[in-house]
Design a protein around this motif. Structure first.
Motif, PDB file in Angstrom:
ATOM      1  N   ASN A 132       0.814  -1.216   0.000  1.00  0.00           N
ATOM      2  CA  ASN A 132       0.000   0.000   0.000  1.00  0.00           C
ATOM      3  C   ASN A 132       0.849   1.268   0.000  1.00  0.00           C
ATOM      4  OD1 ASN A 132       1.061  -0.159   2.549  1.00  0.00           O
ATOM      5  ND2 ASN A 132      -0.909  -0.091   3.630  1.00  0.00           N
ATOM      6  N   ASN A 133       2.157   1.144  -0.270  1.00  0.00           N
ATOM      7  CA  ASN A 133       3.080   2.286  -0.296  1.00  0.00           C
ATOM      8  C   ASN A 133       3.233   2.949   1.063  1.00  0.00           C
ATOM      9  OD1 ASN A 133       3.636   2.065  -3.048  1.00  0.00           O
ATOM     10  ND2 ASN A 133       1.919   3.368  -3.629  1.00  0.00           N
ATOM     11  N   ALA A 134       2.881   2.264   2.149  1.00  0.00           N
ATOM     12  CA  ALA A 134       2.953   2.881   3.468  1.00  0.00           C
ATOM     13  C   ALA A 134       4.381   3.090   3.930  1.00  0.00           C
ATOM     14  CB  ALA A 134       2.195   2.026   4.489  1.00  0.00           C
ATOM     15  N   ALA A 135       5.326   2.259   3.492  1.00  0.00           N
ATOM     16  CA  ALA A 135       6.704   2.374   3.957  1.00  0.00           C
ATOM     17  C   ALA A 135       7.628   1.681   2.970  1.00  0.00           C
ATOM     18  CB  ALA A 135       6.862   1.759   5.352  1.00  0.00           C
ATOM     19  N   LEU A 136       8.891   2.087   2.997  1.00  0.00           N
ATOM     20  CA  LEU A 136       9.955   1.462   2.221  1.00  0.00           C
ATOM     21  C   LEU A 136      10.864   0.714   3.177  1.00  0.00           C
ATOM     22  CD1 LEU A 136      11.737   1.125  -0.381  1.00  0.00           C
ATOM     23  CD2 LEU A 136      12.874   3.246   0.316  1.00  0.00           C
ATOM     24  N   ASN A 137      11.162  -0.543   2.868  1.00  0.00           N
ATOM     25  CA  ASN A 137      12.074  -1.356   3.671  1.00  0.00           C
ATOM     26  C   ASN A 137      13.312  -1.678   2.854  1.00  0.00           C
ATOM     27  OD1 ASN A 137      10.459  -1.585   6.043  1.00  0.00           O
ATOM     28  ND2 ASN A 137       9.204  -3.133   5.025  1.00  0.00           N
ATOM     29  N   CYS A 138      14.472  -1.465   3.446  1.00  0.00           N
ATOM     30  CA  CYS A 138      15.747  -1.772   2.807  1.00  0.00           C
ATOM     31  C   CYS A 138      16.527  -2.714   3.721  1.00  0.00           C
ATOM     32  CB  CYS A 138      16.568  -0.512   2.561  1.00  0.00           C
ATOM     33  SG  CYS A 138      15.732   0.761   1.603  1.00  0.00           S
ATOM     34  N   ASP A 139      16.979  -3.839   3.175  1.00  0.00           N
ATOM     35  CA  ASP A 139      17.766  -4.810   3.931  1.00  0.00           C
ATOM     36  C   ASP A 139      19.227  -4.711   3.507  1.00  0.00           C
ATOM     37  OD1 ASP A 139      15.751  -6.406   5.520  1.00  0.00           O
ATOM     38  OD2 ASP A 139      14.889  -6.586   3.516  1.00  0.00           O
ATOM     39  N   LEU A 140      20.119  -4.669   4.513  1.00  0.00           N
ATOM     40  CA  LEU A 140      21.543  -4.490   4.255  1.00  0.00           C
ATOM     41  C   LEU A 140      22.360  -5.417   5.144  1.00  0.00           C
ATOM     42  CD1 LEU A 140      20.189  -1.296   4.802  1.00  0.00           C
ATOM     43  CD2 LEU A 140      22.086  -0.864   3.253  1.00  0.00           C
ATOM     44  N   ARG A 150      11.384   3.217   6.379  1.00  0.00           N
ATOM     45  CA  ARG A 150      11.207   4.677   6.299  1.00  0.00           C
ATOM     46  C   ARG A 150       9.894   5.016   5.620  1.00  0.00           C
ATOM     47  NH1 ARG A 150      16.276   5.707   2.300  1.00  0.00           N
ATOM     48  NH2 ARG A 150      17.346   4.900   4.126  1.00  0.00           N
ATOM     49  N   PHE A 151       9.337   6.143   6.027  1.00  0.00           N
ATOM     50  CA  PHE A 151       8.090   6.618   5.423  1.00  0.00           C
ATOM     51  C   PHE A 151       7.925   8.091   5.768  1.00  0.00           C
ATOM     52  CE2 PHE A 151       7.107   5.218   9.670  1.00  0.00           C
ATOM     53  CZ  PHE A 151       6.235   6.172  10.161  1.00  0.00           C
ATOM     54  N   LEU A 152       7.003   8.742   5.083  1.00  0.00           N
ATOM     55  CA  LEU A 152       6.655  10.140   5.332  1.00  0.00           C
ATOM     56  C   LEU A 152       5.270  10.203   5.950  1.00  0.00           C
ATOM     57  CD1 LEU A 152       7.801  11.721   1.962  1.00  0.00           C
ATOM     58  CD2 LEU A 152       8.842  12.156   4.181  1.00  0.00           C
ATOM     59  N   TRP A 153       5.141  11.067   6.965  1.00  0.00           N
ATOM     60  CA  TRP A 153       3.826  11.283   7.566  1.00  0.00           C
ATOM     61  C   TRP A 153       3.756  12.705   8.086  1.00  0.00           C
ATOM     62  CZ3 TRP A 153      -0.912  10.034   7.406  1.00  0.00           C
ATOM     63  CH2 TRP A 153      -1.790  10.320   8.437  1.00  0.00           C
ATOM     64  N   ARG A 154       2.786  13.460   7.557  1.00  0.00           N
ATOM     65  CA  ARG A 154       2.539  14.845   7.966  1.00  0.00           C
ATOM     66  C   ARG A 154       3.818  15.685   7.951  1.00  0.00           C
ATOM     67  NH1 ARG A 154      -2.579  15.156   9.011  1.00  0.00           N
ATOM     68  NH2 ARG A 154      -3.744  13.474  10.011  1.00  0.00           N
ATOM     69  N   ILE A 194      15.127   7.872  13.615  1.00  0.00           N
ATOM     70  CA  ILE A 194      15.535   9.153  13.036  1.00  0.00           C
ATOM     71  C   ILE A 194      14.287   9.854  12.516  1.00  0.00           C
ATOM     72  CG2 ILE A 194      16.957  10.281  11.275  1.00  0.00           C
ATOM     73  CD1 ILE A 194      18.431   7.384  11.251  1.00  0.00           C
ATOM     74  N   GLU A 195      14.191  11.148  12.787  1.00  0.00           N
ATOM     75  CA  GLU A 195      13.116  11.984  12.236  1.00  0.00           C
ATOM     76  C   GLU A 195      13.748  13.157  11.512  1.00  0.00           C
ATOM     77  OE1 GLU A 195      10.458  13.383  15.195  1.00  0.00           O
ATOM     78  OE2 GLU A 195       9.992  11.390  15.977  1.00  0.00           O
ATOM     79  N   ILE A 196      13.212  13.476  10.347  1.00  0.00           N
ATOM     80  CA  ILE A 196      13.660  14.650   9.603  1.00  0.00           C
ATOM     81  C   ILE A 196      12.417  15.457   9.251  1.00  0.00           C
ATOM     82  CG2 ILE A 196      14.938  15.519   7.621  1.00  0.00           C
ATOM     83  CD1 ILE A 196      16.316  12.800   7.437  1.00  0.00           C
ATOM     84  N   LEU A 221       3.560   5.419  12.003  1.00  0.00           N
ATOM     85  CA  LEU A 221       3.308   4.377  11.012  1.00  0.00           C
ATOM     86  C   LEU A 221       1.873   3.871  11.104  1.00  0.00           C
ATOM     87  CD1 LEU A 221       4.379   2.525   8.798  1.00  0.00           C
ATOM     88  CD2 LEU A 221       5.172   0.958  10.584  1.00  0.00           C
ATOM     89  N   ARG A 222       1.385   3.677  12.325  1.00  0.00           N
ATOM     90  CA  ARG A 222      -0.001   3.226  12.480  1.00  0.00           C
ATOM     91  C   ARG A 222      -0.973   4.281  11.966  1.00  0.00           C
ATOM     92  NH1 ARG A 222       2.240   1.299  17.318  1.00  0.00           N
ATOM     93  NH2 ARG A 222       1.532   3.157  18.452  1.00  0.00           N
ATOM     94  N   ALA A 223      -0.685   5.547  12.231  1.00  0.00           N
ATOM     95  CA  ALA A 223      -1.571   6.614  11.761  1.00  0.00           C
ATOM     96  C   ALA A 223      -1.596   6.659  10.232  1.00  0.00           C
ATOM     97  CB  ALA A 223      -1.128   7.954  12.328  1.00  0.00           C
ATOM     98  N   GLY A 224      -0.436   6.503   9.604  1.00  0.00           N
ATOM     99  CA  GLY A 224      -0.384   6.511   8.147  1.00  0.00           C
ATOM    100  C   GLY A 224      -1.130   5.345   7.534  1.00  0.00           C
TER     101      GLY A 224
END
Length: 366
Positions: A16-24, A50-54, A156-158, A178-181
Motif C-alpha cells: 500500500n506504499n505505506a513504507a519502504l524497507n531496505c535490507d543491508l 522509512r516513510f513520510l507522515w505529515r 531518526i526523524e527529519i 506508522l499506524r496513523a499513516g
C-alpha cells in the motif's frame, strides 16, 4: 559501520506504499576501537524502514547480530542540507544565493537552516533516538554493544520547516506515526469502490494503480488534487490533473471536484507574457520554491499550456453528467465562461501568431 558503507541486499515498498524497507549487511569490518576484534562479513543484518507522515520523514534502523559472540560497532550517519532550489538541482545556475546558517545542536537533535534571497527562513530539523554518542552539524555517531544473537534499533526523524519550539510539540514516535499513516490509507481505500474480477493479474494491477494514485493525492481546500509525480513534479499541474481526474471520474468523482475548484481559483485574469497568462487560461503548473517566488523562473504560476483550458471545460461537463452536482457547476460557471471566451479568442487568432506562441511555450521544456 566501523568506517565502511553497508551492502544493499534488497529494497521494496509495502503493497500500500505505506513504507519502504531496505535490507543491508556488511563486508568484513575493521575493529570498532583499538583492541576490539574485527567483524566477519555478514554477521549483522540491518533493516532501514522509512516513510513520510505529515511532513516528517520517519526512519527506524534495526540491527541484528546473528553471531554467537557479542560485537561492538561504531555506526555513523552523515547528513547535509544545501537548501538548493528544485531548479538548481535540475541544473540551473544562480549568480547569487542566500545565507546558510550554522547548525543548531542539542543533545539529540540538529537544526539546519537557510535564509533565501526572498527573505524566507527554511529549516530542517533532525532528531535521533537514542541520543548519539557524538553529534555535530554533519554526522551522528553511535557506539553500539550488540550481545550474541542480540538486536537494537535507532530512530531518526527529519522535519522540514517545523513550526514552534521543539519542546512545545508533542513527540510522535515511529510506531505511532506508522499506524496513523496505515489507518489513513485504510480509511481512504474504504471510501473507494472495490474492483474485483476473475483475473488475478487485473486485480493486482488495479490495486497497484489505486495505491500509486493515493500516494500522489494531496489535500487542498477544494478537495484531493493529484500531483504530477515525484521528484521533479510534486506540485499541481493543470493538464496532468485534469486527465487523471477524468480517468477517475467513474471511480472517485471527488478528485474531479478538487481539481476543478483548485484550477478555477488559479485561473488567469490578466495578460502577462512572462508567464504566458491570458484572461481565462487554466494553469499549467505552479511552484513555491525560492527561484519561482523571486521570478528567476516563470513557474510560480505558469500558463503555457494550450490544452488545459479546453480540458477544464470538458471535465466540468463530464463531472456534471457523472454526479448531477449543480451547486458545484454554478460556482464554477464564471470560470467556465472565462475559459470559453479564451478558447473563442484563440480560435480567431491568426494561425502564424498562434504557432509562434505555441513554439515559445514548447521551448520552456515543461
Amino acid at each position: 559501520m566501523n568506517g565502511q558503507r553497508p551492502l544493499l541486499l534488497s529494497a521494496g515498498l509495502l503493497q500500500n506504499n505505506a513504507a519502504l524497507n531496505c535490507d543491508l549487511t556488511h563486508a568484513a569490518l575493521p575493529p570498532a576501537a583499538p583492541g576490539a576484534a574485527p567483524l566477519p562479513e555478514d554477521m549483522l543484518h540491518l533493516r532501514r524502514s522509512r516513510f513520510l507522515w505529515r511532513g516528517t520523514w520517519h526512519e527506524r534502523l534495526a540491527i541484528r547480530n546473528f553471531d554467537d559472540r557479542p560485537h561492538r560497532i561504531r555506526l555513523e550517519l552523515r547528513f547535509a542540507a544545501d537548501f538548493a532550489d528544485l531548479f538548481e538541482a535540475r541544473g540551473a545556475t544562480r549568480p547569487r544565493r542566500g545565507t546558510l546558517h550554522g547548525a543548531e545542536l542539542g543533545a539529540e537533535q540538529v537544526g539546519l537552516s537557510y535564509t533565501g534571497l526572498d527573505g524566507t527562513l527554511r529549516r530542517t530539523r533532525l532528531r535521533f533516538e537514542p541520543a548519539p554518542a557524538r553529534l555535530d552539524g554533519q554526522r551522528a555517531v553511535w557506539e553500539l554493544e550488540l550481545p550474541a544473537r542480540g538486536r537494537c534499533a535507532l530512530f531518526i526523524e527529519i522535519a522540514c520547516n517545523p513550526t514552534g519550539a521543539p519542546e512545545c510539540r508533542p513527540r510522535i514516535g515511529f510506531g505511532q506515526a506508522l499506524r496513523a499513516g496505515r489507518r489513513w490509507l485504510r480509511q481512504r481505500a474504504a471510501r473507494l469502490p472495490r474492483i474485483e474480477s476473475s483475473n488475478d493479474i487485473f486485480n493486482e494491477a488495479m490495486r497497484r494503480a489505486g495505491a500509486d494514485l493515493t500516494m500522489l493525492l494531496t489535500e487542498t481546500p477544494h478537495g484531493p488534487y493529484p500531483y504530477a509525480g515525484i521528484p521533479w513534479y510534486s506540485t499541481a499541474f493543470g493538464r496532468d490533473a485534469l486527465i487523471t481526474a477524468w480517468h477517475m471520474l467513474w471511480h472517485e468523482p471527488a478528485i474531479a471536484r478538487g481539481v476543478l475548484g483548485y484550477l478555477a481559483e488559479h485561473q488567469a485574469t490578466a495578460h502577462d507574457p512572462a508567464t504566458d497568462a491570458e484572461p481565462g487560461k487554466i494553469l499549467h503548473e505552479t511552484r513555491q520554491g525560492e527561484m519561482a517566488l523571486l521570478g528567476e523562473v516563470p513557474f510560480r504560476r505558469y500558463y503555457g499550456s494550450a490544452d488545459a483550458t479546453p480540458l477544464f471545460v470538458m471535465l466540468a461537463g463530464a463531472y456534471l453528467d457523472r454526479t448531477g452536482d449543480l451547486a458545484t457547476l454554478r460556482a464554477l460557471w464564471p470560470n467556465i465562461e472565462a475559459a470559453l471566451r479564451w478558447i473563442e479568442e484563440r480560435r480567431a487568432m491568426p494561425m502564424a501568431t498562434a504557432s509562434r506562441n505555441t513554439a515559445a511555450s514548447a521551448r520552456t521544456g515543461c
